[in-house]
Enzyme design. Structure first.
Site, PDB file in Angstrom:
ATOM      1  N   CYS B  86       7.144  -7.898  -6.582  1.00  8.40           N
ATOM      2  CA  CYS B  86       7.166  -8.970  -5.634  1.00  8.40           C
ATOM      3  C   CYS B  86       7.592 -10.346  -6.583  1.00  8.40           C
ATOM      4  CB  CYS B  86       5.700  -9.532  -4.821  1.00  8.40           C
ATOM      5  SG  CYS B  86       5.971 -10.548  -3.590  1.00  8.40           S
ATOM      6  N   HIS B 202       4.003  -4.072  -2.581  1.00 12.23           N
ATOM      7  CA  HIS B 202       2.703  -4.283  -3.564  1.00 12.23           C
ATOM      8  C   HIS B 202       2.168  -2.814  -3.763  1.00 12.23           C
ATOM      9  CE1 HIS B 202       2.582  -8.575  -4.293  1.00 12.23           C
ATOM     10  NE2 HIS B 202       3.176  -8.813  -3.190  1.00 12.23           N
ATOM     11  N   GLU B 204      -0.181  -1.892  -5.709  1.00 13.58           N
ATOM     12  CA  GLU B 204      -1.551  -2.340  -6.145  1.00 13.58           C
ATOM     13  C   GLU B 204      -2.407  -2.531  -4.834  1.00 13.58           C
ATOM     14  OE1 GLU B 204       0.726  -4.383  -6.572  1.00 13.58           O
ATOM     15  OE2 GLU B 204       0.032  -6.496  -6.103  1.00 13.58           O
TER      16      GLU B 204
END
Lengths: 82, 229
Positions: B86, B202, B204
């Protein structure tokens, strides 16, 4: 020496912000407006002996940080205080 | 497996990324402040998401010139692995470690939702070694400037050189599957040597354990095991 830097999107780079503003203008009756493009202006003082040198420094600042030359063009205007 | 995560003022995914990496590798990444110009030897540097320096001037522009990024450029020039997620992707583009740029989303809105991604056939890279071509990942995006832009010549050369790593798909890359107007549905790209990768989604945030998807864990596991080999 005061320097004015204009940064604009290159031709061919889509400007969604400009398009949205154009639509809004048209909604207000300004149907005569087209090709709206939004850029930015940076003004700064440069400690330089003459305007040629100030312009040179400003160009280096544009190349190394102020403009993303992949998508943006810049133009420099030196406003000589003297 | 030694890793480092950079932190800039305004980074906000650094902790999530740290937890994700530690869960997979069992080893806590080193956290590196943007003013540190020294980087201990690591297998991978991860640049996390967020709003570094408030996205002032352009997303990632100021972070790309921070002392820690000089160390990352050194690391990359020695063939070190770097992953930017990002805002981290935006920063890598601003440094020139990856080509092209990311501009405002086509719809002018911040987009925050899960997307479907297809892993592409790429040049040799440690990141995708355990993911087969065409395999699909469900991972969320959250961004305002995720619209990948480059001229046609660069896009052609990225495709021909196998540097497109991830695309937004709905079975096939389609307009509806594209959350931000990104050129050719590009969600992630690789450097020419396959050692630097940037991506908008993302991973994560898709680690299972309460997240709707655990495909981010699958992706990060491939990345971390790949670079440790």
């Amino acid at each position: 020496m005061q320097v004015k830097i204009n940064i604009s999107l290159k031709t061919g780079v889509l400007d969604p912000q400009g398009r949205a503003v154009e639509n809004a203008l048209s909604g207000l009756g300004f149907t005569d407006a087209s090709h709206v493009r939004i850029g930015k202006q940076i003004t700064l003082d440069i400690d330089a002996e003459d305007s040629a040198r100030a312009e040179q420094r400003a160009a280096r600042m544009c190349e190394s940080l102020l403009a993303n030359t992949v998508i943006e063009d810049y133009s420099i205007e030196v406003i000589d205080a003297s | 497996m030694r890793s480092a995560i950079l932190i800039f003022p305004g980074s906000n995914c650094d902790r999530d990324m740290m937890v994700a990496v530690e869960r997979i590798t069992g080893r806590r990444p080193a956290l590196v402040w943007h003013k540190d110009s020294q980087l201990d030897p690591v297998d991978i540097v991860i640049i996390p998401g967020g709003f570094s320096f408030g996205d002032y001037l352009r997303c990632g522009a100021l972070a790309a010139r921070a002392p820690a990024m000089e160390a990352v450029i050194d690391h990359a020039s020695r063939g070190g692995a770097v992953l930017g997620v990002c805002n981290g992707f935006q920063i890598l583009l601003e440094t020139g470690l990856l080509p092209g740029t990311l501009v405002r989303n086509g719809g002018l809105k911040f987009v925050c939702r899960e997307v479907r991604l297809a892993v592409q056939e790429t040049l040799e890279t440690p990141f995708l070694a355990d993911l087969s071509n065409g395999s699909e990942l469900r991972i969320p995006v959250a961004h305002n400037e995720g619209n990948y832009f480059a001229d046609d010549a660069l896009l052609d050369s990225l495709e021909q050189g196998g540097q497109v790593a991830l695309r937004y798909v709905d079975n096939e890359p389609s307009r509806a599957a594209n959350p931000n107007g990104s050129a050719r549905n590009i969600a992630g790209i690789l450097s020419a040597n396959g050692r630097v990768m940037g991506m908008m989604p993302h991973p994560e945030r898709a680690m299972g354990n309460g997240h709707p998807s655990d495909d981010g864990r699958k992706f990060l596991t491939s990345v971390l095991e790949g670079v440790a080999r």
